[in-house]
Each structure stands twice: as structure tokens, then as C-alpha cells.
Motif scaffolding. Structure first.
Motif, mmCIF file in Angstrom:
data_model
loop_
_atom_site.group_PDB
_atom_site.id
_atom_site.type_symbol
_atom_site.label_atom_id
_atom_site.label_comp_id
_atom_site.label_asym_id
_atom_site.label_seq_id
_atom_site.Cartn_x
_atom_site.Cartn_y
_atom_site.Cartn_z
ATOM 1 N N GLN A 1 6.553 13.357 -9.034
ATOM 2 C CA GLN A 1 5.313 12.636 -9.295
ATOM 3 C C GLN A 1 5.114 11.579 -8.214
ATOM 4 N N VAL A 2 3.943 11.588 -7.638
ATOM 5 C CA VAL A 2 3.631 10.643 -6.579
ATOM 6 C C VAL A 2 3.173 9.328 -7.192
ATOM 7 N N GLN A 3 3.874 8.266 -6.861
ATOM 8 C CA GLN A 3 3.503 6.942 -7.356
ATOM 9 C C GLN A 3 3.589 5.916 -6.241
ATOM 10 N N LEU A 4 2.689 4.969 -6.313
ATOM 11 C CA LEU A 4 2.692 3.813 -5.423
ATOM 12 C C LEU A 4 2.560 2.586 -6.317
ATOM 13 N N VAL A 5 3.434 1.621 -6.122
ATOM 14 C CA VAL A 5 3.428 0.433 -6.972
ATOM 15 C C VAL A 5 3.352 -0.807 -6.094
ATOM 16 N N GLU A 6 2.253 -1.547 -6.253
ATOM 17 C CA GLU A 6 2.065 -2.772 -5.493
ATOM 18 C C GLU A 6 2.614 -3.974 -6.258
ATOM 19 N N SER A 7 2.991 -4.981 -5.508
ATOM 20 C CA SER A 7 3.412 -6.246 -6.098
ATOM 21 C C SER A 7 3.234 -7.340 -5.050
ATOM 22 N N GLY A 8 3.365 -8.579 -5.487
ATOM 23 C CA GLY A 8 3.321 -9.702 -4.557
ATOM 24 C C GLY A 8 2.036 -10.502 -4.568
ATOM 25 N N GLY A 9 1.056 -10.077 -5.338
ATOM 26 C CA GLY A 9 -0.179 -10.831 -5.410
ATOM 27 C C GLY A 9 0.005 -12.124 -6.176
ATOM 28 N N GLY A 10 -1.043 -12.943 -6.158
ATOM 29 C CA GLY A 10 -0.979 -14.201 -6.875
ATOM 30 C C GLY A 10 -2.075 -15.146 -6.422
ATOM 31 N N LEU A 11 -1.914 -16.394 -6.829
ATOM 32 C CA LEU A 11 -2.855 -17.447 -6.472
ATOM 33 C C LEU A 11 -2.271 -18.262 -5.319
ATOM 34 N N VAL A 12 -3.060 -18.455 -4.287
ATOM 35 C CA VAL A 12 -2.602 -19.207 -3.122
ATOM 36 C C VAL A 12 -3.748 -20.063 -2.613
ATOM 37 N N GLN A 13 -3.420 -21.189 -2.033
ATOM 38 C CA GLN A 13 -4.443 -22.068 -1.477
ATOM 39 C C GLN A 13 -4.930 -21.547 -0.125
ATOM 40 N N PRO A 14 -6.139 -21.895 0.248
ATOM 41 C CA PRO A 14 -6.629 -21.511 1.586
ATOM 42 C C PRO A 14 -5.655 -21.971 2.669
ATOM 43 N N GLY A 15 -5.428 -21.086 3.608
ATOM 44 C CA GLY A 15 -4.462 -21.353 4.664
ATOM 45 C C GLY A 15 -3.061 -20.903 4.347
ATOM 46 N N GLY A 16 -2.830 -20.501 3.107
ATOM 47 C CA GLY A 16 -1.502 -20.068 2.690
ATOM 48 C C GLY A 16 -1.209 -18.625 3.043
ATOM 49 N N SER A 17 -0.043 -18.174 2.592
ATOM 50 C CA SER A 17 0.423 -16.829 2.908
ATOM 51 C C SER A 17 0.926 -16.118 1.666
ATOM 52 N N LEU A 18 0.839 -14.811 1.720
ATOM 53 C CA LEU A 18 1.420 -13.936 0.700
ATOM 54 C C LEU A 18 1.931 -12.690 1.398
ATOM 55 N N ARG A 19 2.950 -12.083 0.797
ATOM 56 C CA ARG A 19 3.410 -10.780 1.267
ATOM 57 C C ARG A 19 3.332 -9.793 0.126
ATOM 58 N N LEU A 20 2.528 -8.775 0.329
ATOM 59 C CA LEU A 20 2.411 -7.702 -0.647
ATOM 60 C C LEU A 20 3.390 -6.592 -0.319
ATOM 61 N N SER A 21 3.882 -5.952 -1.362
ATOM 62 C CA SER A 21 4.783 -4.809 -1.207
ATOM 63 C C SER A 21 4.180 -3.597 -1.886
ATOM 64 N N CYS A 22 4.457 -2.458 -1.330
ATOM 65 C CA CYS A 22 4.017 -1.181 -1.892
ATOM 66 C C CYS A 22 5.216 -0.241 -1.868
ATOM 67 N N VAL A 23 5.752 0.039 -3.050
ATOM 68 C CA VAL A 23 6.926 0.902 -3.163
ATOM 69 C C VAL A 23 6.482 2.310 -3.519
ATOM 70 N N ALA A 24 6.960 3.278 -2.752
ATOM 71 C CA ALA A 24 6.570 4.669 -2.941
ATOM 72 C C ALA A 24 7.658 5.461 -3.659
ATOM 73 N N SER A 25 7.227 6.459 -4.428
ATOM 74 C CA SER A 25 8.165 7.315 -5.144
ATOM 75 C C SER A 25 8.540 8.537 -4.323
ATOM 76 N N PHE A 26 8.010 8.669 -3.128
ATOM 77 C CA PHE A 26 8.215 9.830 -2.269
ATOM 78 C C PHE A 26 8.790 9.361 -0.940
ATOM 79 N N THR A 27 9.119 10.297 -0.086
ATOM 80 C CA THR A 27 9.663 9.977 1.234
ATOM 81 C C THR A 27 8.548 9.406 2.111
ATOM 82 N N LEU A 28 8.633 8.122 2.320
ATOM 83 C CA LEU A 28 7.528 7.390 2.937
ATOM 84 C C LEU A 28 7.277 7.800 4.380
ATOM 85 N N GLU A 29 8.319 8.171 5.093
ATOM 86 C CA GLU A 29 8.186 8.364 6.536
ATOM 87 C C GLU A 29 7.270 9.524 6.901
ATOM 88 N N ASN A 30 6.923 10.370 5.939
ATOM 89 C CA ASN A 30 6.087 11.531 6.217
ATOM 90 C C ASN A 30 4.590 11.258 6.087
#
Length: 122
Positions: A1-30
Motif C-alpha cells: 500500500q502506497v502511503q505518504l505521511v507528512e508531519s512538522g507543521g505548526g504555528l510559527v511567527q513571521p520570519g521563523g522556520s519549520l521543517r516538514l517531513s514526508c515519510v514514504a511507505s515505498f522505496t523512495l529513490e525510485n
């Protein structure tokens, strides 16, 4: 089953930073992986893509110089580092899978994650 799961969002002030992640259930390199965002009242916008072969990256002018996409094939994870965030970056961010090469068109991405909310506000 192909799945993609994002995380890392949230509330941040202008000028700030966030890092989002996307984890795959399949071999990503393809596959190329893109990040899109959808804000209320606006059209879906592609904000980045990383290809599968040489890791070429693509950004629209709206985020160029502020966002950086990267991938860790060993962890089956794609990241979106977002710096110097602006209120207009507020949206739900999705990662999606396409073929071997990046595409600018959302209809070429056949698998999508559930999204993660990013809110930029003081």
C-alpha cells in the motif's frame, strides 16, 4: 500500500522556520516527490519537487531562496525546510508522488499524503 505521511507543521511567527517531513511507505529513490500547498480561497500551488535520478530540485519564485527540499533515501523521507516564513505561506502542505521526474502539474501526482497545517502569524 502506497502511503505518504507528512508531519512538522505548526504555528510559527513571521520570519521563523519549520521543517516538514514526508515519510514514504515505498522505496523512495525510485520516485520524484513534490510538495504542494493549499490555502483557503486559493488554488493549489506546487512549492517544490525533487527528482529521483540526480536529485534535481525545483522551486517557484514565491519560495525560491527560502525553501529547501531534500531527501534521505535510507529513511524513505523527504524534507522541506522553510525559512523566513511569511503570513502568505499559511496553508496545508502536502507531499505527493509522481514518476521518475518532477512535474509542475498536480494531476501527474497520483499519491498524496493527508497534509500538515502551517500557520504563520504573530
Amino acid at each position: 500500500q502506497v502511503q505518504l505521511v507528512e508531519s512538522g507543521g505548526g504555528l510559527v511567527q513571521p520570519g521563523g522556520s519549520l521543517r516538514l517531513s514526508c515519510v514514504a511507505s515505498f522505496t523512495l529513490e525510485n520516485y520524484a516527490i513534490g510538495w504542494f500547498r493549499l490555502a483557503p480561497g486559493k488554488e493549489r500551488e506546487g512549492v517544490s519537487c525533487i527528482s529521483s535520478n540526480d536529485g534535481s530540485t525545483y522551486y517557484p519564485d514565491s519560495v525560491k531562496g527560502r525553501f529547501t527540499i531534500s531527501r534521505d533515501n535510507a529513511k524513505n523521507t523527504v524534507y522541506l525546510q522553510m525559512n523566513s516564513l511569511k503570513p502568505e505561506d499559511t496553508a496545508v502542505y502536502y507531499c505527493a508522488r509522481t514518476g521518475y521526474y518532477c512535474s509542475a502539474y498536480a494531476y501527474n501526482y497520483h499519491y498524496w499524503g493527508q497534509g500538515t497545517q502551517v500557520t504563520v502569524s504573530s
